[in-house]
Design a protein around this motif. Structure first.
Motif, PDB file in Angstrom:
ATOM      1  N   VAL A 210      50.658  31.245  44.856  1.00  0.00           N
ATOM      2  CA  VAL A 210      51.881  31.080  43.937  1.00  0.00           C
ATOM      3  C   VAL A 210      51.538  30.361  42.933  1.00  0.00           C
TER       4      VAL A 210
ATOM      5  N   LYS B 197      57.958  33.643  49.896  1.00  0.00           N
ATOM      6  CA  LYS B 197      57.573  32.181  49.042  1.00  0.00           C
ATOM      7  C   LYS B 197      57.334  32.913  47.739  1.00  0.00           C
TER       8      LYS B 197
ATOM      9  N   VAL C 170      48.539  32.001  50.542  1.00  0.00           N
ATOM     10  CA  VAL C 170      49.565  32.388  49.869  1.00  0.00           C
ATOM     11  C   VAL C 170      50.274  31.333  49.012  1.00  0.00           C
ATOM     12  N   ASP C 171      50.357  30.306  49.769  1.00  0.00           N
ATOM     13  CA  ASP C 171      50.831  28.809  48.750  1.00  0.00           C
ATOM     14  C   ASP C 171      50.093  28.780  47.528  1.00  0.00           C
ATOM     15  N   ASP C 172      48.786  28.683  47.593  1.00  0.00           N
ATOM     16  CA  ASP C 172      47.831  28.272  46.426  1.00  0.00           C
ATOM     17  C   ASP C 172      48.020  29.875  45.441  1.00  0.00           C
TER      18      ASP C 172
ATOM     19  N   ALA D 234      59.397  31.598  44.324  1.00  0.00           N
ATOM     20  CA  ALA D 234      58.988  31.325  43.010  1.00  0.00           C
ATOM     21  C   ALA D 234      59.385  32.247  41.774  1.00  0.00           C
TER      22      ALA D 234
ATOM     23  N   ASP E  69      43.845  33.560  53.007  1.00  0.00           N
ATOM     24  CA  ASP E  69      43.549  32.104  53.341  1.00  0.00           C
ATOM     25  C   ASP E  69      41.996  32.119  54.086  1.00  0.00           C
TER      26      ASP E  69
ATOM     27  N   GLU F 179      56.920  36.677  55.040  1.00  0.00           N
ATOM     28  CA  GLU F 179      56.883  35.469  54.766  1.00  0.00           C
ATOM     29  C   GLU F 179      56.279  35.345  53.269  1.00  0.00           C
ATOM     30  N   ALA F 180      55.089  35.955  53.235  1.00  0.00           N
ATOM     31  CA  ALA F 180      54.430  35.844  51.944  1.00  0.00           C
ATOM     32  C   ALA F 180      55.248  36.229  50.727  1.00  0.00           C
TER      33      ALA F 180
END
Length: 225
Positions: free
Chosen positions: A174, A206, A170-172, A210, A164, A202-203
């Motif tokens: 995924v 996630k 991480v979210d992007d 998914a 980040d 946490e990563a």
């Protein structure tokens, strides 16, 4: 194909009897203090862009091993002036090397040398080989261009930045894995300094939620495909 994580965004790839180093930043990384730059073997050095945390040890390794650089035109010309041999590429271009086919992909980032001079457009790499296919995203935001990658080839391992702040997080990442259509991910460009420290568990959770596998290697750790 064996991929070894050397810290930050630095990789060592052993494929088809050749050794490829990607974005060597070792001597300036306190977390990689146990890696001896002078002991590394390399036939090629792939460079995604010109920021110091991706090129710091290029000259040392290239001059010690006589490795050939592969990068954008501006970076190859920069090192060519220092008598380091290179192969220039640009976005969308591919070339068949003796270890496999390399395609230079788009990345959304910036690129300048430590002195502020222009480092060409940033990029990433697809390596297609008889041992498997990998995508090395380089420093990038999430981009719709990633949807083009599975149209070209099936990716066995995607290497994505997850720290980040300077790149996607991480979210992007995924979402990027969905775009690339690859469920096996190696995370990199994290934890080196304060801006990009992440929560490992946490990563991983996630990605697991998914339906994907996130590998976070210790420095010096390896995986194979």
């Amino acid at each position: 194909m064996k991929i070894t994580f050397l810290g930050h965004a630095t990789l060592q790839i052993e494929v088809s009897g050749k050794t490829v180093i990607v974005d060597p930043f070792i001597s300036g990384n306190e977390l990689a203090k146990d890696i001896d730059v002078y002991s590394l073997k390399a036939d090629y050095i792939l460079i995604t862009h010109a920021h110091q945390d991706h090129i710091l040890d290029v000259e040392t390794i290239a001059k010690n091993t006589r490795a050939k650089l592969v990068s954008n035109y501006e970076i190859v010309m920069h090192y060519g002036a220092k008598d380091i041999e290179g192969h220039p590429m640009n976005h969308g271009g591919s070339w068949d090397f003796d270890f496999g086919k390399v395609t230079y992909t788009n990345a959304i980032h910036t690129s300048s040398f430590p002195d502020g001079s222009y480092g060409g457009n940033p990029g990433g790499f697809i390596i297609e080989s008889n041992e498997g296919n990998i995508y090395i995203a380089g420093d990038t935001a999430l981009t719709m261009d990633m949807k083009l990658i599975p149209m070209q080839c099936k990716i066995d391992l995607a290497i994505l930045p997850i720290g980040d702040n300077f790149t996607m997080g991480v979210d992007d990442a995924v979402i990027a894995a969905d775009f690339i259509e690859c469920n096996r991910i190696l995370g990199y460009h994290f934890d080196t300094f304060g801006y990009i420290k992440i929560d490992h568990e946490e990563a991983k959770e996630k990605f697991k939620n998914a339906g994907k596998e996130l590998n976070l290697l210790e420095i010096g750790g390896s995986l194979t495909i």
